[in-house]
Design a protein around this motif. Structure first.
Motif, mmCIF file in Angstrom:
data_model
loop_
_atom_site.group_PDB
_atom_site.id
_atom_site.type_symbol
_atom_site.label_atom_id
_atom_site.label_comp_id
_atom_site.label_asym_id
_atom_site.label_seq_id
_atom_site.Cartn_x
_atom_site.Cartn_y
_atom_site.Cartn_z
ATOM 1 N N SER A 158 0.816 -1.218 0.000
ATOM 2 C CA SER A 158 0.000 0.000 0.000
ATOM 3 C C SER A 158 0.844 1.261 0.000
ATOM 4 C CB SER A 158 -0.947 0.000 1.202
ATOM 5 O OG SER A 158 -0.232 -0.223 2.403
ATOM 6 N N ILE A 159 2.161 1.128 -0.154
ATOM 7 C CA ILE A 159 2.933 2.340 -0.415
ATOM 8 C C ILE A 159 2.506 2.929 -1.759
ATOM 9 C CG2 ILE A 159 4.907 1.666 0.988
ATOM 10 C CD1 ILE A 159 6.317 0.846 -1.608
ATOM 11 N N ALA A 160 1.946 2.075 -2.625
ATOM 12 C CA ALA A 160 1.289 2.568 -3.834
ATOM 13 C C ALA A 160 -0.077 3.108 -3.449
ATOM 14 C CB ALA A 160 1.147 1.439 -4.856
ATOM 15 N N GLY A 161 -0.556 4.095 -4.169
ATOM 16 C CA GLY A 161 -1.811 4.749 -3.823
ATOM 17 C C GLY A 161 -3.037 3.895 -4.104
ATOM 18 N N GLY A 162 -4.131 4.209 -3.417
ATOM 19 C CA GLY A 162 -5.415 3.580 -3.693
ATOM 20 C C GLY A 162 -5.517 2.135 -3.276
ATOM 21 N N ARG A 163 -4.678 1.681 -2.354
ATOM 22 C CA ARG A 163 -4.701 0.285 -1.954
ATOM 23 C C ARG A 163 -5.335 0.055 -0.593
ATOM 24 N NH1 ARG A 163 -1.216 -3.128 -4.612
ATOM 25 N NH2 ARG A 163 -2.465 -4.672 -3.489
ATOM 26 N N ALA A 164 -5.453 1.121 0.213
ATOM 27 C CA ALA A 164 -5.972 0.961 1.574
ATOM 28 C C ALA A 164 -6.642 2.252 2.020
ATOM 29 C CB ALA A 164 -4.828 0.611 2.532
ATOM 30 N N PRO A 165 -7.583 2.161 2.974
ATOM 31 C CA PRO A 165 -8.180 3.379 3.522
ATOM 32 C C PRO A 165 -7.125 4.272 4.171
ATOM 33 C CG PRO A 165 -9.433 1.426 4.170
ATOM 34 C CD PRO A 165 -8.161 0.932 3.550
ATOM 35 N N GLU A 166 -7.450 5.523 4.308
ATOM 36 C CA GLU A 166 -6.544 6.496 4.912
ATOM 37 C C GLU A 166 -6.077 5.992 6.279
ATOM 38 O OE1 GLU A 166 -4.291 9.920 4.949
ATOM 39 O OE2 GLU A 166 -5.626 9.250 3.339
ATOM 40 N N GLY A 167 -4.758 6.055 6.513
ATOM 41 C CA GLY A 167 -4.205 5.628 7.794
ATOM 42 C C GLY A 167 -4.042 4.131 7.938
ATOM 43 N N SER A 168 -4.318 3.367 6.878
ATOM 44 C CA SER A 168 -4.218 1.909 6.925
ATOM 45 C C SER A 168 -3.208 1.433 5.892
ATOM 46 C CB SER A 168 -5.592 1.278 6.650
ATOM 47 O OG SER A 168 -6.557 1.729 7.577
ATOM 48 N N SER A 169 -2.995 0.135 5.829
ATOM 49 C CA SER A 169 -2.013 -0.406 4.891
ATOM 50 C C SER A 169 -2.366 -1.832 4.494
ATOM 51 C CB SER A 169 -0.606 -0.379 5.515
ATOM 52 O OG SER A 169 -0.567 -1.172 6.689
ATOM 53 N N VAL A 170 -1.753 -2.275 3.404
ATOM 54 C CA VAL A 170 -1.871 -3.659 2.928
ATOM 55 C C VAL A 170 -0.503 -4.310 3.025
ATOM 56 C CG1 VAL A 170 -2.182 -5.105 0.871
ATOM 57 C CG2 VAL A 170 -3.828 -3.281 1.395
ATOM 58 N N LEU A 171 -0.447 -5.446 3.713
ATOM 59 C CA LEU A 171 0.773 -6.224 3.827
ATOM 60 C C LEU A 171 0.573 -7.549 3.099
ATOM 61 C CD1 LEU A 171 3.625 -6.346 5.180
ATOM 62 C CD2 LEU A 171 2.544 -7.664 7.016
ATOM 63 N N ALA A 172 1.400 -7.802 2.104
ATOM 64 C CA ALA A 172 1.354 -9.062 1.357
ATOM 65 C C ALA A 172 2.402 -10.002 1.930
ATOM 66 C CB ALA A 172 1.619 -8.810 -0.126
#
Length: 403
Positions: free
Chosen positions: A283-297
């Protein structure tokens, strides 16, 4: 007089849509057949509670053939190049370290002598000619590169990271050398919004150029057409549809755990040294997670006889410091096909993969991550799709117009 010189493309994934875009832009009449109601295949992106998950970890190699082909179509997907800093994990212990080949020398995971040996190994890889190792397995090549166990572990981890595969006993070393060399170059890009964005862009280019996309049941035979490109399902599907057998390597598979997190993970990247494990914040790329959140693969590169183990992935997540309370949503892909067939030493490596033109079947072509001498994963799929499309256009241009 009506022109019946259509090109029919089986499959609406990256390869099929790339082939459709290039063929249609070259002036051909193109029909894409996709069995599902959704385009993209293994490049689709799913949304869960505002988090966007690809089908396992995906990255666009900036030094590979795919980015050049996409730019020729007017597509240059926005995104971010991930940080070269992260952690290495060995024996359940996390070590801070840069994660590019040339900067592994500063990691605490190795002693002084091992660092010197690793430096010699990495410098040697840069000078190698990849094609010289086409008939050698990664295992054979790595045995010659170093005899120090700790250095060998790091080298194996780097190969898994670069190739997305864990088949050192069969995979051709030319692929490993090419991608390790590429790793010290421009790096990769995580695509804003996920890979569905790239799928949608390809579909838009193809349809704007006149290609028609049809959704429906899986075909048991290829259409009666002037030219057909099979770009779905890998070598087994192509063999069944075209009644032609290919000698190819095994599929590369991974067990994947996608996590939607509150806040950011404690580290942006973690690579297992003694286990074939990986984690990266996509989610360092845009549009992958809500504001203040992240995606970890999180993923495990599965070996030839390995069985998926979700608990192993969950332990790895805890090892790198992700609190259970931070996990908002998760998705587990038990056994994900990363590549439908890896290049193998017994087949002559990358140059030994099947070509786009089907032997004994004029007008029949194949494209996918198992086809052609260029690239790996999406690079191979897009490069072979471009080659297949242009070959199909040349074929139909030589046919008479009937009506």
């Amino acid at each position: 007089m009506q022109d019946h010189r259509e090109i029919h493309i089986i499959g609406g994934g990256l390869a099929g849509l790339t082939a459709a875009a290039f063929a249609a832009r070259a002036g051909a009449s193109v029909v894409v057949h996709e069995s599902r109601q959704r385009l993209g295949g293994r490049a689709t992106t799913d949304e869960r509670e505002g988090f966007r998950f690809d089908q396992g970890p995906h990255a666009l190699y900036l030094g590979g053939p795919a980015i050049g082909a996409l730019r020729d179509l007017g597509i240059d997907p926005a995104g971010v190049t991930p940080s070269r800093l992260g952690t290495l994990v060995r024996d359940g212990v996390v070590h801070d370290a840069p994660t590019t080949p040339g900067t592994f020398l500063s990691t605490s995971v190795l002693g002084v002598r091992d660092k010197l040996e690793l430096g010699r190994v990495l410098a040697g890889i840069v000078r190698q000619r990849a094609a010289d190792h086409a008939h050698r397995t990664v295992e054979e090549w790595a045995d010659d590169m170093t005899r120090r166990p700790a250095v060998r572990q790091v080298l194996d981890a780097l190969v898994r990271l670069a190739t997305y595969a864990n088949h050192p006993e069969t995979m051709s070393a030319d692929l490993a050398v090419r991608l390790l060399q590429q790793a010290s170059g421009p790096g990769v890009r995580y695509v804003d919004g996920g890979w569905q964005v790239l799928v949608d862009q390809l579909a838009s280019v193809a349809t704007a150029a006149g290609a028609r996309i049809e959704h429906g049941a899986v075909r048991s035979e290829v259409p009666d057409a002037a030219a057909v490109i099979v770009a779905a399902g890998g070598p087994a599907t192509a063999a069944a549809l075209l009644d032609v057998e290919w000698s190819v390597g095994p599929a590369a598979e991974a067990s994947c755990l996608d996590l939607g997190l509150r806040g950011r993970p404690p580290v942006p990247f973690a690579l297992g040294v003694d286990e074939p494990l990986y984690a990266s914040e996509h989610s360092i790329a845009g549009g992958r997670a809500p504001e203040g959140s992240s995606v970890l693969a999180v993923a495990e590169y599965l070996g030839a006889d390995a069985e998926p183990d979700r608990e192993r992935l969950e332990r790895y997540v805890r090892t790198i410091g992700v609190p259970d309370d931070d996990i908002v949503v998760e998705r587990y892909l038990h056994r994900m096909v990363v590549s439908t067939a890896i290049p193998v030493a017994a087949g002559g490596g990358m140059a030994g993969r099947p070509g786009t033109e089907v032997p004994g079947r004029p007008g029949a072509f194949v494209a996918g991550d198992w086809v052609g001498p260029e690239g790996n994963l999406s690079d191979a799929a897009i490069a072979s799709a471009r080659a297949a499309a242009l070959a199909a256009v040349r074929h139909v241009e030589r046919l008479p117009v009937v009506g």
